[in-house]
Write a protein that holds these residues in place. Structure first.
Motif, PDB file in Angstrom:
ATOM      1  N   ALA A 339      56.303  45.538  15.858  1.00  0.00           N
ATOM      2  CA  ALA A 339      57.536  45.274  15.101  1.00  0.00           C
ATOM      3  C   ALA A 339      57.834  43.784  14.958  1.00  0.00           C
ATOM      4  O   ALA A 339      58.992  43.384  14.836  1.00  0.00           O
ATOM      5  N   GLY A 340      56.793  42.963  14.974  1.00  0.00           N
ATOM      6  CA  GLY A 340      56.979  41.531  14.755  1.00  0.00           C
ATOM      7  C   GLY A 340      56.872  41.183  13.282  1.00  0.00           C
ATOM      8  O   GLY A 340      56.421  41.994  12.470  1.00  0.00           O
ATOM      9  N   ASN A 341      57.300  39.968  12.940  1.00  0.00           N
ATOM     10  CA  ASN A 341      57.218  39.494  11.561  1.00  0.00           C
ATOM     11  C   ASN A 341      56.011  38.574  11.401  1.00  0.00           C
ATOM     12  O   ASN A 341      55.656  37.844  12.334  1.00  0.00           O
ATOM     13  N   VAL A 342      55.413  38.607  10.223  1.00  0.00           N
ATOM     14  CA  VAL A 342      54.267  37.738   9.928  1.00  0.00           C
ATOM     15  C   VAL A 342      54.541  36.979   8.640  1.00  0.00           C
ATOM     16  O   VAL A 342      54.901  37.579   7.620  1.00  0.00           O
ATOM     17  N   LYS A 343      54.400  35.670   8.673  1.00  0.00           N
ATOM     18  CA  LYS A 343      54.547  34.821   7.490  1.00  0.00           C
ATOM     19  C   LYS A 343      53.210  34.153   7.208  1.00  0.00           C
ATOM     20  O   LYS A 343      52.656  33.463   8.058  1.00  0.00           O
ATOM     21  N   VAL A 344      52.680  34.389   6.007  1.00  0.00           N
ATOM     22  CA  VAL A 344      51.408  33.783   5.611  1.00  0.00           C
ATOM     23  C   VAL A 344      51.702  32.580   4.726  1.00  0.00           C
ATOM     24  O   VAL A 344      52.275  32.711   3.657  1.00  0.00           O
ATOM     25  N   PHE A 345      51.317  31.403   5.179  1.00  0.00           N
ATOM     26  CA  PHE A 345      51.582  30.158   4.457  1.00  0.00           C
ATOM     27  C   PHE A 345      50.457  29.859   3.473  1.00  0.00           C
ATOM     28  O   PHE A 345      49.286  30.036   3.788  1.00  0.00           O
ATOM     29  N   SER A 346      50.823  29.381   2.310  1.00  0.00           N
ATOM     30  CA  SER A 346      49.823  28.926   1.355  1.00  0.00           C
ATOM     31  C   SER A 346      49.444  27.490   1.688  1.00  0.00           C
ATOM     32  O   SER A 346      50.311  26.637   1.883  1.00  0.00           O
ATOM     33  N   CYS A 347      48.149  27.213   1.742  1.00  0.00           N
ATOM     34  CA  CYS A 347      47.702  25.853   2.053  1.00  0.00           C
ATOM     35  C   CYS A 347      47.999  24.900   0.898  1.00  0.00           C
ATOM     36  O   CYS A 347      47.888  23.680   1.042  1.00  0.00           O
TER      37      CYS A 347
END
Length: 391
Positions: A339-347
């Motif tokens: 139940a954690g959050n994931v943020k994918v950053f754009s390079c």
């Protein structure tokens, strides 16, 4: 990924027929195909024929179904190599004979599994649902006509078309006109709620000539207040009202070319990531026990189910080393399972160019209850991805 056919029963066994259309689809296919599955596709086989004492080798195109024994992903060629034994009768290949099928873009294949687990089904949905990766939703309209569209990096999809007759205003009476407009706005609102994923979309464009867009905007949020629609109310800042020449779909091109829209969309792509990164810096300064970066440290935090938010760059998932890529995919899935959050950053965004993200590749925020317990006992220390906990 184009889904041509799906037949999965209630017990989880069944098949899907897919066509990879983009380079990223091949990665989805690589994650879907597993050892023990049945894989069917068109392939080429060398066949030897004896004629007059001479042995001739011909290449024939056939359809084979293999039991998968190994899968390789060639990132440079954007190709999947599936090796296994033939399990269907064929004029050119014996039962049980080995063969390798090279899967390329726009080549249809059938995947059969005894058990489609939740991870495989989520991956399938992610690959086949373009709205999950759509940054922008757009509604172009004029009185009586509206198109609800989602805009992805490679295409614009029309999710709904609403068209009703709007009576003209008559001298001394506008009742019928106003009733028809109210009905029109209601239908457009229902289409937006049905087709726009506010948890994914970062900007919603309302475009029309005149004041139609303004009237729809007022109607939407008046209804949201009446119905206590929190999703819509919380997404109010995502709406951008712009001018278009008509409500036809082709008017969307002029809307997207508007300089105001261009600037807004460029900002919204990185807005959430910048906010998350600012939170990390604040946490790192004020409560360093709850913010970590570094692969070793973050892996320990994930193993302890202590991660509230994981920040990673998209560059990790484009790694030419498949093992490294699978490692980070597993980390992301583990955080989501807890139940954690994931943020994918754009390079390509300023957030992805941050020195911590660029050097560490990932960051985590630890959960508040876990961080509190660590202050009184042993602390988890991490060194490459970034992790943060809440107080």
């Amino acid at each position: 990924m184009k889904l041509k056919h799906r037949n999965i029963d209630k017990h989880g066994s069944g098949l899907v027929v897919l066509i990879p259309e983009e380079a990223e689809d091949m990665w989805h296919a690589y994650n879907l195909v597993a050892v023990g599955d049945s894989f069917k596709s068109v392939t080429v086989r060398k066949v030897k024929d004896e004629a007059g004492g001479a042995v001739l080798t011909n290449r024939v195109t056939i359809v084979l179904c293999l039991t998968v024994e190994s899968v390789e992903y060639d990132t440079s060629a954007c190709e999947l190599r599936v090796k296994g034994r033939n399990i269907q009768e064929n004029d050119y290949v014996k039962m049980g004979a080995y063969h390798t099928i090279d899967l390329q873009l726009n080549k249809k294949f059938t995947l059969i599994k005894d058990c489609w687990d939740c991870i495989a089904l989520d991956r399938l949905e992610m690959a086949c649902d373009p709205t999950r990766t759509a940054d922008v939703a757009a509604i172009v309209m004029h009185e009586g006509l509206a198109h609800v569209c989602v805009v992805t990096s490679s295409m614009t999809l029309t999710r709904a078309r609403i068209e009703i007759a709007i009576p003209r205003k008559r001298k001394g009476s506008v009742t019928n006109h106003e009733k028809a407009l109210q009905k029109f706005y209601e239908l457009v609102l229902q289409a937006i709620l049905r087709h726009v994923r506010f948890d994914v979309v970062k900007c919603v464009l309302l475009a029309s000539p005149g004041f139609v867009k303004d009237q729809l905007f007022e109607y939407m949020f008046a209804e949201a207040v009446k119905q206590d629609n929190k999703v819509l109310l919380e997404s109010r800042a995502k709406f951008l009202l712009v001018h278009s020449s008509s409500g036809h779909k082709h008017a969307l091109s002029e809307v997207l070319a508007d300089p105001v829209v261009t600037v807004r969309l460029a900002d919204t792509k990185a807005a959430e990531e910048v906010k998350a990164l600012d939170s990390f810096y604040t946490m790192l300064q004020n409560e360093p026990d709850r913010a970590f970066y570094g692969v070793d440290h973050v892996e320990k935090a994930i193993e302890a189910s202590a991660v509230e938010t994981l920040l990673v760059t998209d560059e990790l998932f484009r790694s030419s080393d498949v093992k490294t890529r699978k490692k980070y995919v597993a980390m992301v899935e583990k955080v989501k399972e807890n139940a954690g959050n994931v943020k994918v950053f754009s390079c390509l965004h300023v957030s992805g160019e941050s020195k911590h993200i660029a050097a560490a590749s990932s960051v985590v925020f630890l959960r508040s209850d876990f961080a509190s317990s660590q202050r009184t006992g042993t602390a988890v220390r991490c060194c490459c991805p970034l992790a943060i906990s809440t107080t």
